[in-house]
Write a protein that holds these residues in place. Sequence first.
Motif, short mmCIF file in Angstrom:
data_model
loop_
_atom_site.label_atom_id
_atom_site.label_comp_id
_atom_site.label_asym_id
_atom_site.label_seq_id
_atom_site.Cartn_x
_atom_site.Cartn_y
_atom_site.Cartn_z
N ALA A 69 -8.16 13.42 5.85
CA ALA A 69 -9.08 13.49 4.71
C ALA A 69 -10.46 13.86 5.24
O ALA A 69 -10.90 13.34 6.26
CB ALA A 69 -9.14 12.16 3.98
N ASP A 70 -11.10 14.78 4.55
CA ASP A 70 -12.46 15.14 4.93
C ASP A 70 -13.42 14.00 4.63
O ASP A 70 -14.43 13.84 5.32
CB ASP A 70 -12.91 16.41 4.20
CG ASP A 70 -12.12 17.63 4.65
OD1 ASP A 70 -11.73 17.70 5.83
OD2 ASP A 70 -11.90 18.52 3.80
N ASP A 71 -13.13 13.21 3.61
CA ASP A 71 -13.98 12.09 3.21
C ASP A 71 -13.11 10.84 3.11
O ASP A 71 -12.46 10.60 2.09
CB ASP A 71 -14.67 12.40 1.88
CG ASP A 71 -15.66 11.34 1.45
OD1 ASP A 71 -15.55 10.18 1.90
OD2 ASP A 71 -16.55 11.69 0.66
N LEU A 72 -13.10 10.04 4.17
CA LEU A 72 -12.23 8.86 4.20
C LEU A 72 -12.59 7.84 3.12
O LEU A 72 -11.71 7.23 2.52
CB LEU A 72 -12.31 8.18 5.57
CG LEU A 72 -11.71 8.97 6.73
CD1 LEU A 72 -11.93 8.23 8.04
CD2 LEU A 72 -10.22 9.21 6.52
N ASP A 73 -13.88 7.66 2.86
CA ASP A 73 -14.29 6.71 1.82
C ASP A 73 -13.78 7.14 0.46
O ASP A 73 -13.30 6.32 -0.33
CB ASP A 73 -15.81 6.56 1.79
CG ASP A 73 -16.35 5.87 3.04
OD1 ASP A 73 -15.60 5.07 3.64
OD2 ASP A 73 -17.51 6.12 3.40
N ALA A 74 -13.84 8.44 0.17
CA ALA A 74 -13.36 8.95 -1.12
C ALA A 74 -11.85 8.79 -1.22
O ALA A 74 -11.33 8.44 -2.28
CB ALA A 74 -13.75 10.41 -1.31
N MET A 75 -11.13 9.03 -0.12
CA MET A 75 -9.68 8.86 -0.14
C MET A 75 -9.31 7.40 -0.37
O MET A 75 -8.40 7.09 -1.13
CB MET A 75 -9.04 9.37 1.14
CG MET A 75 -7.53 9.27 1.13
SD MET A 75 -6.82 9.92 2.65
CE MET A 75 -5.12 10.03 2.18
N GLU A 76 -10.00 6.50 0.31
CA GLU A 76 -9.75 5.08 0.13
C GLU A 76 -10.04 4.67 -1.32
O GLU A 76 -9.25 3.95 -1.94
CB GLU A 76 -10.60 4.26 1.08
CG GLU A 76 -10.38 2.77 0.93
CD GLU A 76 -11.29 1.96 1.83
OE1 GLU A 76 -10.74 1.15 2.59
OE2 GLU A 76 -12.51 2.13 1.77
N GLU A 77 -11.14 5.14 -1.86
CA GLU A 77 -11.49 4.81 -3.25
C GLU A 77 -10.42 5.32 -4.21
O GLU A 77 -10.02 4.61 -5.13
CB GLU A 77 -12.85 5.43 -3.59
CG GLU A 77 -13.33 5.07 -4.98
CD GLU A 77 -14.71 5.64 -5.28
OE1 GLU A 77 -14.97 5.94 -6.46
OE2 GLU A 77 -15.51 5.79 -4.35
N PRO A 93 -10.97 2.55 6.94
CA PRO A 93 -10.44 2.67 5.58
C PRO A 93 -8.93 2.59 5.56
O PRO A 93 -8.25 3.54 5.87
CB PRO A 93 -10.92 4.04 5.13
CG PRO A 93 -10.97 4.84 6.41
CD PRO A 93 -11.27 3.84 7.53
N VAL A 94 -8.42 1.46 5.20
CA VAL A 94 -6.98 1.23 5.10
C VAL A 94 -6.69 0.57 3.76
O VAL A 94 -7.45 -0.25 3.28
CB VAL A 94 -6.49 0.33 6.25
CG1 VAL A 94 -5.03 -0.04 6.08
CG2 VAL A 94 -6.71 1.01 7.59
N ALA A 95 -5.60 0.97 3.14
CA ALA A 95 -5.20 0.36 1.87
C ALA A 95 -3.70 0.21 1.88
O ALA A 95 -3.00 0.76 2.73
CB ALA A 95 -5.65 1.24 0.71
N ARG A 96 -3.19 -0.53 0.92
CA ARG A 96 -1.74 -0.65 0.75
C ARG A 96 -1.36 0.04 -0.54
O ARG A 96 -2.04 -0.10 -1.55
CB ARG A 96 -1.34 -2.12 0.68
CG ARG A 96 -1.52 -2.82 1.99
CD ARG A 96 -0.99 -4.20 1.89
NE ARG A 96 -1.19 -4.90 3.15
CZ ARG A 96 -0.63 -6.04 3.43
NH1 ARG A 96 0.16 -6.62 2.57
NH2 ARG A 96 -0.86 -6.62 4.58
N THR A 97 -0.24 0.75 -0.51
CA THR A 97 0.23 1.44 -1.70
C THR A 97 0.76 0.41 -2.70
O THR A 97 0.88 -0.76 -2.36
CB THR A 97 1.37 2.43 -1.32
OG1 THR A 97 2.49 1.69 -0.91
CG2 THR A 97 0.93 3.39 -0.24
N PRO A 98 1.12 0.84 -3.92
CA PRO A 98 1.63 -0.12 -4.90
C PRO A 98 2.85 -0.91 -4.42
O PRO A 98 3.11 -1.98 -4.91
CB PRO A 98 1.96 0.76 -6.09
CG PRO A 98 1.03 1.90 -5.99
CD PRO A 98 0.91 2.16 -4.50
#
Length: 106
Positions: A69-77, A93-98
């Motif tokens: 991702a060019d913008d990790l914060d935007a991808m995380e958001e 920036p790490v998240a969990r999918t549904p």
Amino acid sequence: MTLDCADPQVLAGFYGALTGMRELFSTDEFVALTDGSGCDLGFQRVDGYRAPQWPGQDVPQQFHLDFHADDLDAMEELALELGAAKPDHELPPVARTPEVRSLSGV
């Protein structure tokens, strides 16, 4: 790559919105997404599916997906807006999918 899941339409919707991939094929039991590169993502319904519980190992991770991702914060958001949940113990920036798969941006 095909991922087991409880609801292929929900998980394909999440990854389609996150990556921009489009639906190639869909039934109640299976959904395939493509971006035309030949590296498609499939999602197949598995009765009794149990989502991975990370970092615990009661139901261990099956894989880890990294996305550029060019913008990790935007991808995380975006991931969070699409239903992912950000665990307290991971570094951003790490998240969990549904379905509680680990997702990180590279």
